[in-house]
Structures are given as structure tokens and as C-alpha cells.
Design a protein around this motif. Structure first.
Motif, mmCIF file in Angstrom:
data_model
loop_
_atom_site.group_PDB
_atom_site.id
_atom_site.type_symbol
_atom_site.label_atom_id
_atom_site.label_comp_id
_atom_site.label_asym_id
_atom_site.label_seq_id
_atom_site.Cartn_x
_atom_site.Cartn_y
_atom_site.Cartn_z
ATOM 1 N N ARG A 79 0.802 -1.223 0.000
ATOM 2 C CA ARG A 79 0.000 0.000 0.000
ATOM 3 C C ARG A 79 0.836 1.275 0.000
ATOM 4 O O ARG A 79 0.514 2.238 -0.700
ATOM 5 N N TYR A 80 1.902 1.289 0.774
ATOM 6 C CA TYR A 80 2.588 2.558 1.015
ATOM 7 C C TYR A 80 4.011 2.652 0.448
ATOM 8 O O TYR A 80 4.696 3.630 0.717
ATOM 9 N N ARG A 81 4.420 1.657 -0.312
ATOM 10 C CA ARG A 81 5.739 1.732 -0.942
ATOM 11 C C ARG A 81 5.650 1.364 -2.425
ATOM 12 O O ARG A 81 6.522 0.681 -2.963
ATOM 13 N N LYS A 82 4.590 1.816 -3.073
ATOM 14 C CA LYS A 82 4.345 1.443 -4.477
ATOM 15 C C LYS A 82 5.452 1.908 -5.411
ATOM 16 O O LYS A 82 5.802 1.219 -6.368
ATOM 17 N N GLU A 83 6.004 3.095 -5.144
ATOM 18 C CA GLU A 83 7.065 3.603 -6.011
ATOM 19 C C GLU A 83 8.297 2.702 -5.983
ATOM 20 O O GLU A 83 9.033 2.605 -6.964
ATOM 21 N N ALA A 84 8.498 2.024 -4.850
ATOM 22 C CA ALA A 84 9.701 1.186 -4.691
ATOM 23 C C ALA A 84 9.602 -0.124 -5.456
ATOM 24 O O ALA A 84 10.628 -0.734 -5.773
ATOM 25 N N HIS A 85 8.374 -0.579 -5.742
ATOM 26 C CA HIS A 85 8.233 -1.897 -6.386
ATOM 27 C C HIS A 85 7.367 -1.897 -7.642
ATOM 28 O O HIS A 85 7.041 -2.963 -8.172
ATOM 29 N N GLY A 86 6.973 -0.717 -8.113
ATOM 30 C CA GLY A 86 6.204 -0.677 -9.357
ATOM 31 C C GLY A 86 4.756 -1.048 -9.183
ATOM 32 O O GLY A 86 4.128 -1.564 -10.105
ATOM 33 N N ALA A 87 4.215 -0.815 -7.988
ATOM 34 C CA ALA A 87 2.795 -1.041 -7.698
ATOM 35 C C ALA A 87 2.378 -2.500 -7.841
ATOM 36 O O ALA A 87 1.313 -2.816 -8.381
ATOM 37 N N CYS A 88 3.207 -3.416 -7.344
ATOM 38 C CA CYS A 88 2.805 -4.835 -7.289
ATOM 39 C C CYS A 88 1.695 -4.985 -6.250
ATOM 40 O O CYS A 88 1.683 -4.287 -5.234
ATOM 41 N N ASP A 89 0.763 -5.917 -6.481
ATOM 42 C CA ASP A 89 -0.283 -6.116 -5.471
ATOM 43 C C ASP A 89 0.214 -7.060 -4.370
ATOM 44 O O ASP A 89 1.294 -7.645 -4.464
ATOM 45 N N ASP A 90 -0.604 -7.188 -3.307
ATOM 46 C CA ASP A 90 -0.156 -7.959 -2.141
ATOM 47 C C ASP A 90 0.091 -9.426 -2.466
ATOM 48 O O ASP A 90 0.991 -10.049 -1.902
ATOM 49 N N GLN A 91 -0.686 -9.994 -3.410
ATOM 50 C CA GLN A 91 -0.491 -11.402 -3.734
ATOM 51 C C GLN A 91 0.844 -11.635 -4.428
ATOM 52 O O GLN A 91 1.565 -12.593 -4.131
ATOM 53 N N VAL A 92 1.190 -10.750 -5.363
ATOM 54 C CA VAL A 92 2.485 -10.862 -6.041
ATOM 55 C C VAL A 92 3.617 -10.725 -5.023
ATOM 56 O O VAL A 92 4.602 -11.474 -5.058
ATOM 57 N N LEU A 93 3.466 -9.791 -4.098
ATOM 58 C CA LEU A 93 4.502 -9.584 -3.086
ATOM 59 C C LEU A 93 4.644 -10.788 -2.161
ATOM 60 O O LEU A 93 5.748 -11.147 -1.753
ATOM 61 N N ARG A 94 3.514 -11.435 -1.836
ATOM 62 C CA ARG A 94 3.594 -12.643 -0.984
ATOM 63 C C ARG A 94 4.276 -13.779 -1.752
ATOM 64 O O ARG A 94 5.086 -14.514 -1.186
ATOM 65 N N ASP A 95 3.928 -13.934 -3.027
ATOM 66 C CA ASP A 95 4.592 -14.959 -3.847
ATOM 67 C C ASP A 95 6.087 -14.662 -3.948
ATOM 68 O O ASP A 95 6.923 -15.576 -3.915
ATOM 69 N N PHE A 96 6.410 -13.392 -4.107
ATOM 70 C CA PHE A 96 7.812 -12.967 -4.176
ATOM 71 C C PHE A 96 8.532 -13.329 -2.880
ATOM 72 O O PHE A 96 9.644 -13.877 -2.901
ATOM 73 N N ALA A 97 7.909 -13.029 -1.739
ATOM 74 C CA ALA A 97 8.518 -13.325 -0.439
ATOM 75 C C ALA A 97 8.715 -14.828 -0.253
ATOM 76 O O ALA A 97 9.747 -15.272 0.274
ATOM 77 N N ASP A 98 7.718 -15.641 -0.686
ATOM 78 C CA ASP A 98 7.844 -17.100 -0.598
ATOM 79 C C ASP A 98 9.019 -17.594 -1.437
ATOM 80 O O ASP A 98 9.809 -18.435 -1.006
ATOM 81 N N ARG A 99 9.102 -17.064 -2.657
ATOM 82 C CA ARG A 99 10.170 -17.488 -3.561
ATOM 83 C C ARG A 99 11.534 -17.025 -3.050
ATOM 84 O O ARG A 99 12.527 -17.755 -3.157
ATOM 85 N N LEU A 100 11.591 -15.819 -2.479
ATOM 86 C CA LEU A 100 12.832 -15.315 -1.885
ATOM 87 C C LEU A 100 13.305 -16.263 -0.788
ATOM 88 O O LEU A 100 14.496 -16.623 -0.728
ATOM 89 N N ASN A 101 12.392 -16.688 0.060
ATOM 90 C CA ASN A 101 12.727 -17.612 1.139
ATOM 91 C C ASN A 101 13.233 -18.941 0.581
ATOM 92 O O ASN A 101 14.209 -19.509 1.076
ATOM 93 N N TYR A 102 12.570 -19.428 -0.482
ATOM 94 C CA TYR A 102 12.968 -20.695 -1.113
ATOM 95 C C TYR A 102 14.388 -20.580 -1.677
ATOM 96 O O TYR A 102 15.231 -21.458 -1.472
ATOM 97 N N LEU A 103 14.662 -19.492 -2.415
ATOM 98 C CA LEU A 103 15.971 -19.341 -3.049
ATOM 99 C C LEU A 103 17.073 -19.166 -2.002
ATOM 100 O O LEU A 103 18.207 -19.640 -2.200
ATOM 101 N N ARG A 104 16.764 -18.500 -0.914
ATOM 102 C CA ARG A 104 17.766 -18.369 0.155
ATOM 103 C C ARG A 104 18.063 -19.730 0.792
ATOM 104 O O ARG A 104 19.219 -20.047 1.081
ATOM 105 N N ASN A 105 17.028 -20.534 0.993
ATOM 106 C CA ASN A 105 17.240 -21.893 1.512
ATOM 107 C C ASN A 105 18.026 -22.731 0.508
ATOM 108 O O ASN A 105 18.861 -23.562 0.890
ATOM 109 N N LEU A 106 17.736 -22.496 -0.787
ATOM 110 C CA LEU A 106 18.451 -23.212 -1.851
ATOM 111 C C LEU A 106 19.941 -22.875 -1.802
ATOM 112 O O LEU A 106 20.795 -23.770 -1.890
ATOM 113 N N ASN A 107 20.260 -21.604 -1.622
ATOM 114 C CA ASN A 107 21.668 -21.196 -1.540
ATOM 115 C C ASN A 107 22.363 -21.806 -0.317
ATOM 116 O O ASN A 107 23.520 -22.228 -0.383
ATOM 117 N N LYS A 108 21.631 -21.845 0.806
ATOM 118 C CA LYS A 108 22.197 -22.465 2.015
ATOM 119 C C LYS A 108 22.498 -23.941 1.773
ATOM 120 O O LYS A 108 23.526 -24.465 2.212
#
Length: 717
Positions: A36-65
Motif C-alpha cells: 500500500r505505502y511503498r508502491k514507487e519502490a516496487h512498481g505497484a505490485c499487489d499484495d499477492q504478487v509480493l507474498r509470492d515474491f517473499a515465498d520465492r525469496l525464502n525458497y531461493l535463500r534456503n536453496l543457496n544455504k
């Protein structure tokens, strides 16, 4: 792996946006706040895209570990090579990393490890190289060793074959090739264990066969459940010759002395090691996919259920039907406070129908009841008939609605309900909950375990932690998209607001009770344990509808209040214009001046400017006002009244993979199969329908014995 580049590619984002999102998450910002309040920082992604992004970020970090761990183990064994380094760098899944790790992973005792301990690895190398000019038994003689347990040539060759078989099974590239063949060409088959299935629940699966690549998630989950209950035997089948030929391409060379030994070894490796492992992987992958799809359906159904339009400014009677203990009644006022309670006994075994009608009529007249909310559980049919008859005799207009009472009993027996209603027994609490569910679905439904709300399919078969995580994220998104009245919200509701924990929610309620009424958002900084970060995360989602600052009743964040002042000043406007609703000209004024220029002048980005304008035009707006209202009724149908070709109004109650269940005003919901939803092709019912949506349906058939109603949405004028 450069995670931000990978995420930018996968989510089709500019790399700068991907980096910004990662930084915002790492700084402890919540997804609703970022959305809602940082749209300029991410190009106005909606909350679902951001949650998917966060899930994938967590997966890739675990993958690197995991990659780092594998690299360390292989280097410790002094077996690290450039080929392994490249394979590990290119791996995009944990499965690929596991395949690379497999040959170097410390193993439990296997036939191959025992053969290696007997000193047979050099013989395995000779056979696998397939570069010999005499019978293998000649080479095998050199490996006979009574002390090590190798008594003769045959035992030496057998041990060497076991070593090669395990090497084949551990080949990462081969496993990847065979896995892809299974995913594209294998079938899942099931046979029915009739003697175990007393209710014949799985009879439809007695000769089941389905392509792995096409198997829908509800079929996978049904097969899993049938197998778990010992009513089905399930297996994955693939053309064995095709699989063996792929292995032979890699491991078989043309040598007359080793051909048969290698063919036998390849067959043994496939039958004993490779295929059982790949079959388990295939089943596990299918289950994971089905679980995610089923969880997604819970999420898709839950959102519109929570965002149903509230029935504001109504006095509502909650009616919790029952038999032996009677029907529990509770009347609530416009704010949800309890006005009156009672217990009536119109149902068996007491059957005091007339007495119940009189009691209910007196309560309705006394409290000016507008709507009766009837729970849809046990004895709801008899209760609906009674209410439909009763309201025809009343001197004031009263309607009723059927309310999904899933989870009401869970809530009424909870510590939260006991704290909220210490003077009421469990049954009366349930009646209050049913009434409040109609009055404000979001505020009431968040009090119970979201898994108990009763939407979706196979909920008890899901990985419960993942299901809870996704559903609670959905609740969080809904609560924050609606906003919360700071002066009336319960602890339960506040705890879903961005940045507010359960303990902080309790502190807010304690502070509110001390000051009686919170006048400004900034007053929150006086709340115990409300730090600057928590305040930043929550302030924009909390509303004060009768406070000192009109902006406190909007979704404008306090950090943008100065920007609003500058905006109003540019166009010679004041707070009074906001309060009086005289800002309809603002969008055209901004358009004439230029969006980017205006945004630059007030110090925000264009997305934030647009959000500010939207809020200023309708301060205090509830987004749920745009949703369809609950279906209110004054009369009743029974299944016996239904005839094929009848066209009825209905409300979607649940959307699943193979169709949707629709409430048409009888006790049993009807099913619109996916093939009956639209004349056009749809890949999933959720593409067209959502929970709470009002639809027109036509009766296809009614089975009174099985209590099944088949509906269609096609061919209706």
C-alpha cells in the motif's frame, strides 16, 4: 546465485524493484504496508504478487544455504570439480541440488557400501569401463578374499554389480532425464480394495488411470486419501523399455564380455533403486502440487467470504438451531452489543412450535428486529420453515438469511468467547456469533481458526502449517484492505493489522479503555510497546471516524499528511472541502496541471498521489460497500418443490476444482459442474465465479434419495 536477478526474471520486474522489495522485507516491513505505502519502490505490485515474491525469496535463500552445505561436504571429501561447481551453480531447485549431493551423501549400510568395504570398487571400475578383452571372471579371481567375505568369483562380480547399480541410481543427469519422462509420459493407476471400503466411497476409482501430466489436484488428493484409508492401491506406471533404453544410452557400450553383466546391472538398478525412488518423488511432487492448488482454492474462496458486505444499521436476531437442547436466540444492536437472549424448543423431541413462535414474535417486536440470521447446521431446515411462517404474521417487515455457521461452535467454546461473554453459556455465544457474522462478517470470522470457516476442499489432508500461513495472510490482507475502526475494533481484529502483534493489540484496547476515545492516530505512540516501526506499519490501516483530523478516517498514511496539505494549497482547497465532499473536481485539476508535476511538487510518487486523491474523494469509505449484500429471504423452498428447467437466483457458497456449490434457498446446496458454468472454455471455476457472488441457475436434476441437486448456468435467458 544472484537472487535479485533471478527474482526479477521470474516475476518480470525491473531488477531495481526486485532489490527494493528484498530490502523492504529484510527491514521488517509487512506485505500489506509494502503493497500500500511503498508502491514507487516496487512498481505497484499487489499484495499477492509480493507474498509470492517473499515465498520465492525464502525458497531461493534456503536453496543457496543447501548449495553451500553440499559444496562444503564434497570439498571435505576432496572430490570437488569444475563440473560439480557448474552443476550446483545452475541448479534452480532443491531436488536438483539433492541429486548432485546424492553420490557424496553419507549413506546408511547398503549392498554397495558393503561391497566397497570388501574391496570390490576396482572390479566395479573395470566392468563399468567396458574395455576388457576377456571374461570378467578372470578379473574377478583377483578379488577373492575369504577374510573380507568374498568366497568366489560370482560373489565378487555380484558385489561389483551392486556398486555400479548404486552409481547409476546416483547419476544426477540421468535422474533428471528419467524424472522428466515420468512427468510427461507416466500414468497414475489405482485399484479398489472393496472389502475395506464399506461405504463404497472410492468405488469410482476401482479401475482408475490418469496421465501424470493431466491429473487434477482433487483427483490426486482423493487417491491419496483412499490409499491412506487402505481402500485404494495406487501406483505410478511407465513404459519400462523406454526408461531402460535411456539408461543404456548412457551406461552401455558394445563389449561382448560385459554386455550381459551391464544389462543385468542396469535392470537391477532401475527395479531396485531408481524407479522406486522416482515413483516416490513423482507421488510427492503431485501431492505438493495438489496441496498448493487446494490451499490456493481456500485462499480464493476465503477472500470474498471475508469481504462480504456488512449489514450496517440493522438489529439482528441470531438463531442457532438445535434439537435436544433447543434453539438458542440472541438479539444484537447496530454495534453488535447483545440486547436479548432466549432458548426455544420448536424442534424434536419437545416440538413446542407455537410457544416458540410467540416467544420469537415478542422478542422481534420488543427489540425492533430487522433481520433474522439462521445458522445452517443441525435443525436449520425446520428452523427456516418456522421463521418463514412466523414473519408472515408479524406487524413489521422482517426478512431472514441463512448464515454459514462453520466454526461457530469452535469459537463459542474458546477462551476468547469466554472472555467476551463470561455470563453466557456456550450455546448462546454461538447465537451471538451467527448474528454478528451477518452484521460484519470480517470482524466476526477473524475470531475463529480460519481452517474452520468451511471453504475449499480436503482441508484436513493439507499440510496444516502451510494452510494456516496462507489463510492467515489472506485474513491479514483483507483486514488491512478494509481498514479497522481504532475505537471499536476487538483485540482479534487489531491483531491482524499490519505491524500489530496480539500483545500490542491488547495494549491498544487497554489504552483505549483508559482514555475512553482515541482522538488522533498519533495518540497511538502513547500505547505501551508501540515503537516508531510498529506505528509506521499500522497507522495507515487504522481509522478514527470522529476524531480531530479528517485524514485519520482515510487510508492516507500520516507520513503523507504534509503532502496532502501541499496538494490542497496548490488548488486553494481546505479540510472543509474534504469533509463536505466537495473535491470531485480534484482529479481534473491534477490532470490539467500534470500528474508527475503535481506529485513532484508535493514530494510523493504518482502512485501515492493517486491513492491520496482516491481517499480524499471518499473519506471513511468501506470497500465492502461495492460487494453484493447477503441474500435476504421471506419465504422458503424445499427440495420437493424443485423441478428440472426451473430458473432460480442463487449465491455461490464454495468454489472447488470441479465446479461450484450454490445456495438456491433449500437446505441442500446445488452443484454447478465446471462443464455447466459457461459455454466458453474455462480452465478453472474460479476464473468465472467467486464466493458470495449472486448467480442465476437452472435445475438439471434433483436426487431426493442422495440429496443431490445438479445445476447449470448455461442456456438461461
Amino acid at each position: 546465485m544472484e537472487i535479485q536477478k533471478q527474482l526479477a526474471y521470474e516475476f518480470n520486474l525491473r531488477e531495481m524493484y526486485a532489490e527494493n522489495i528484498i530490502n523492504l522485507i529484510d527491514e521488517g516491513n509487512t506485505i500489506p504496508f509494502i503493497a500500500r505505502y511503498r508502491k514507487e519502490a516496487h512498481g505497484a505490485c499487489d499484495d499477492q504478487v509480493l507474498r509470492d515474491f517473499a515465498d520465492r525469496l525464502n525458497y531461493l535463500r534456503n536453496l543457496n544455504k543447501e548449495k553451500e552445505k553440499v559444496e562444503k561436504v564434497i570439498k571435505e571429501q576432496d572430490k570437488w570439480t569444475e563440473e560439480i561447481e557448474k552443476a550446483l551453480a545452475d541448479a534452480l531447485t532443491l531436488t536438483e541440488v539433492e541429486d548432485i549431493y546424492r553420490p557424496y551423501k553419507p549413506k546408511r549400510k547398503t549392498r554397495a557400501t558393503m561391497a566397497i568395504a570388501k574391496g570390490l570398487e576396482p572390479l566395479a571400475d573395470i566392468i563399468q569401463a567396458q574395455n576388457v578383452d576377456k571374461e570378467i571372471v578372470v578379473y574377478a579371481k583377483d578379488f577373492i578374499d575369504e577374510e573380507k567375505g568374498v568366497k568366489n568369483e560370482d560373489e565378487a562380480i555380484a558385489g561389483a554389480k551392486d556398486i555400479i547399480a548404486e552409481r547409476i541410481s546416483d547419476d544426477a543427469n540421468l535422474r533428471k532425464t528419467l524424472r522428466e519422462i515420468i512427468s510427461k509420459k507416466a500414468q497414475v493407476k489405482a485399484s479398489w480394495v472393496e472389502e475395506k471400503d464399506e461405504n463404497k466411497t472410492y468405488e469410482n476409482y476401482k479401475d482408475f488411470s490418469g496421465d501424470v501430466v493431466k491429473l487434477p489436484s482433487h483427483r490426486i488428493l482423493a487417491l491419496n486419501r483412499g490409499e491412506k484409508e487402505d481402500c485404494l492401491k495406487v501406483s505410478v506406471e511407465i513404459n519400462e523399455k523406454l526408461m531402460l533404453s535411456e539408461i543404456e544410452k548412457v551406461y552401455l557400450k558394445d563389449n561382448e564380455f560385459t554386455n550381459q553383466i551391464m544389462l543385468d546391472t542396469i535392470a537391477d538398478s532401475y527395479d531396485r533403486l531408481l524407479f522406486p525412488s522416482l515413483e516416490r518423488e513423482c507421488r510427492s511432487t503431485l501431492t505438493d502440487m495438489a496441496n498448493e492448488q487446494a490451499i490456493k482454492m481456500f485462499e480464493v474462496n476465503l477472500k470474498p467470504l471475508l469481504l462480504q458486505a456488512p449489514l450496517k444499521n440493522n438489529i439482528i436476531m441470531g438463531y442457532d438451531p438445535g434439537y435436544y437442547n433447543g434453539c438458542k436466540i440472541a438479539v444484537i444492536d447496530e454495534k453488535g452489543d447483545v440486547l436479548d437472549t432466549a432458548v426455544v424448543h420448536p424442534t424434536p423431541p419437545q416440538n413446542k412450535v407455537e410457544e416458540a413462535k410467540k416467544k420469537l414474535a415478542d422478542m422481534i417486536i420488543k427489540n425492533n428486529v430487522d433481520i433474522i440470521a439462521i445458522g445452517n447446521g443441525t435443525a436449520s431446515k425446520e428452523s427456516e420453515i418456522l421463521v418463514a411462517e412466523l414473519i408472515k404474521t408479524l406487524p413489521r417487515k422482517v426478512s431472514y438469511a441463512m448464515v454459514n455457521e462453520a466454526g461457530a461452535s469452535v469459537y463459542s467454546a474458546s477462551k476468547l468467547a469466554a472472555k467476551e461473554f463470561p455470563d453466557y453459556d456456550v450455546n448462546l455465544r454461538s447465537a451471538v456469533s451467527i448474528a454478528r457474522r451477518l452484521q460484519d462478517p470480517l470482524a466476526e470470522l477473524i475470531k475463529i481458526d480460519v481452517k474452520s470457516i468451511g471453504v475449499g476442499q480436503y482441508q484436513h489432508d493439507m499440510p496444516q502449517n502451510r494452510l494456516t500461513e496462507v489463510l492467515e495472510n489472506t485474513v491479514e490482507d483483507c483486514v488491512n484492505s478494509v481498514g479497522v475502526d481504532l475505537n471499536t475494533a476487538s483485540v482479534s481484529l487489531l491483531s491482524y493489522v499490519s505491524g500489530i502483534s496480539s500483545s500490542l493489540a491488547e495494549n491498544i484496547v487497554d489504552y483505549r479503555s483508559q482514555v475512553k476515545h482515541i482522538e488522533n492516530r498519533s495518540d497511538l505512540l502513547n500505547v505501551k510497546k508501540m515503537g516508531p516501526k510498529a506505528y509506521e506499519q499500522c497507522a495507515g490501516f487504522l481509522r478514527i471516524n470522529d476524531g480531530n483530523n479528517i485524514l485519520d478516517n482515510t487510508g492516507v498514511h500520516p507520513e503523507s499528511y504534509d503532502a496532502v496539505k501541499k496538494l490542497l494549497a496548490i488548488f486553494n482547497l481546505t479540510d472543509e472541502h474534504i469533509k463536505s465532499g466537495e473535491l470531485s473536481m480534484l482529479p481534473s485539476l491534477i490532470n490539467n496541471r500534470g500528474e508527475q508535476k503535481t506529485a513532484d511538487e508535493i514530494g510523493v510518487g504518482v502512485p501515492t498521489l493517486n491513492d491520496i486523491v482516491k481517499e480524499l474523494l471518499k473519506p471513511g469509505r468501506d470497500i465492502r460497500e461495492d460487494m453484493p449484500l447477503p441474500e435476504l429471504r421471506s419465504d422458503i423452498l424445499s427440495m420437493e418443490d424443485l423441478k428440472p428447467e426451473m430458473v432460480l437466483d442463487g449465491v455461490v457458497r464454495n468454489v472447488i476444482d470441479f465446479g461450484a456449490f450454490v445456495d438456491i434457498g433449500v437446505h441442500q446446496d446445488g452443484l454447478v459442474h465446471i462443464s455447466q458454468i459457461s459455454n466458453a472454455y474455462i480452465s478453472h471455476p474460479s476464473d468465472v465465479l467467486k464466493v458470495g457472488e449472486k448467480v442465476k441457475v437452472k435445475i438439471l436434476s434433483v436426487d431426493l434419495t442422495k440429496k443431490r441437486i445438479s445445476l447449470t448456468m448455461k442456456g438461461i435467458e
